[in-house]
Design an enzyme around this catalytic site. Structure first.
Site, mmCIF file in Angstrom:
data_model
loop_
_atom_site.group_PDB
_atom_site.id
_atom_site.type_symbol
_atom_site.label_atom_id
_atom_site.label_comp_id
_atom_site.label_asym_id
_atom_site.label_seq_id
_atom_site.Cartn_x
_atom_site.Cartn_y
_atom_site.Cartn_z
ATOM 1 N N HIS A 182 4.955 -8.265 -4.847
ATOM 2 C CA HIS A 182 3.584 -8.611 -4.424
ATOM 3 C C HIS A 182 3.228 -10.017 -4.900
ATOM 4 O O HIS A 182 2.684 -10.165 -5.997
ATOM 5 C CB HIS A 182 2.587 -7.630 -5.049
ATOM 6 N N CYS A 234 6.252 -5.309 0.212
ATOM 7 C CA CYS A 234 6.365 -3.955 -0.352
ATOM 8 C C CYS A 234 6.279 -2.895 0.751
ATOM 9 O O CYS A 234 7.234 -2.748 1.503
ATOM 10 C CB CYS A 234 5.339 -3.751 -1.459
ATOM 11 N N GLY A 244 0.881 -1.166 0.000
ATOM 12 C CA GLY A 244 0.000 0.000 0.000
ATOM 13 C C GLY A 244 0.909 1.204 0.000
ATOM 14 O O GLY A 244 1.827 1.280 -0.821
ATOM 15 N N GLU A 274 0.857 -11.749 -3.769
ATOM 16 C CA GLU A 274 -0.566 -11.993 -3.506
ATOM 17 C C GLU A 274 -1.443 -11.741 -4.728
ATOM 18 O O GLU A 274 -2.624 -12.053 -4.706
ATOM 19 C CB GLU A 274 -1.040 -11.145 -2.312
ATOM 20 N N SER A 289 3.423 3.089 2.599
ATOM 21 C CA SER A 289 3.980 2.922 3.947
ATOM 22 C C SER A 289 3.783 4.155 4.822
ATOM 23 O O SER A 289 3.608 4.038 6.039
ATOM 24 C CB SER A 289 5.461 2.555 3.863
#
Ligand code: GLN
Length: 231
Positions: free
Chosen positions: A211, A100, A68, A213, A70
């Site tokens: 990433h 990330c 996202g 995911e 940080s």
């Protein structure tokens, strides 16, 4: 916001904590790609629960800090009174995986953070934010990841980088799991073993600059679930 105890309601026995076959892993759900991590953790054999409040940290076997922004996640951690409890859990050895922005949050030191940006810390590395520069905001690469690609029948992992950080340096005790060869970013080949560090592990902490995911390949999450089960 009231401060609630993180201790489980049922007293722990004096025996070492045992992780159930299906561990419960929280996904910090203040900002970022939470749903994707929940799905990947479930594909990797865990029960995944979004975490927005202090009390939702109770009883977790592991925690994922998603990608996202940080700086935003850092602010929200403080606003939601989650920063100190999460730091305490990290210090206590809770397995945590940061992807990330999550990798930035787990780093002890950052380069190119915004003014006043803090990290949770825990991993003895320096991370450079937005390291790959504007011209390569986003890119994909097939990378060998130690603990995954080197398993029998293993293969490279398709990695997606989105305004990603890299690890600039590591202290002893940090295990480098993957490096990205320079050619993935600027066309120049570098020798094997060189290149920027984009995945690492220190004890129960796992980080990736990419990433996993969003690729439908749950192997990085499986690696994290195995760290959770090892604890
Ligand atoms: N550049 C973002 C940051 O500094 C990280 C990007 C990401 O998580 N995809 O937090």
């Amino acid at each position: 916001m009231t401060s609630l105890s993180v201790s489980p309601a049922v007293p722990r026995s004096s025996a070492a904590p045992t992780v159930p076959a299906m561990p419960t892993i929280g996904v910090l759900a203040l900002q970022g790609d939470v749903r994707e991590h929940v799905a990947a953790l479930e594909a990797a054999g865990a029960r995944a629960v979004p975490v927005r409040r202090h009390r939702e940290l109770a009883g977790l076997d592991g925690l994922v800090l998603p990608g996202g922004e940080s700086t935003t996640i850092d602010k929200l951690l403080r606003i939601f009174d989650l920063r100190d409890p999460v730091r305490a859990l990290i210090a206590d050895g809770l397995p945590v995986y940061g992807s990330c922005a999550g990798m930035i949050l787990l780093a002890n030191r950052i380069v190119d953070g915004s003014d006043g940006q803090q990290t949770l810390g825990g991993m003895d590395v320096t991370v450079r934010r937005n390291a790959f520069g504007r011209q390569v905001d986003s890119f994909e690469a097939d990378l060998n990841v130690a603990g995954i690609s080197d398993l029998p029948g293993g293969s490279p992992v398709r990695t997606v980088f989105i305004r990603a950080p890299w690890i600039e340096d590591t202290a002893p005790g940090v295990q480098v799991l993957a490096r990205i060869p320079q050619h993935a970013t600027d066309g120049a080949q570098v020798p094997a073993g060189a290149g920027r560090i984009v995945a690492a592990r220190q004890g129960n902490l796992l980080v990736t600059a990419f990433h996993p995911e969003i690729t439908g390949d749950a192997r990085v999450h499986e690696l994290f679930v195995s760290i959770v089960r090892e604890r």
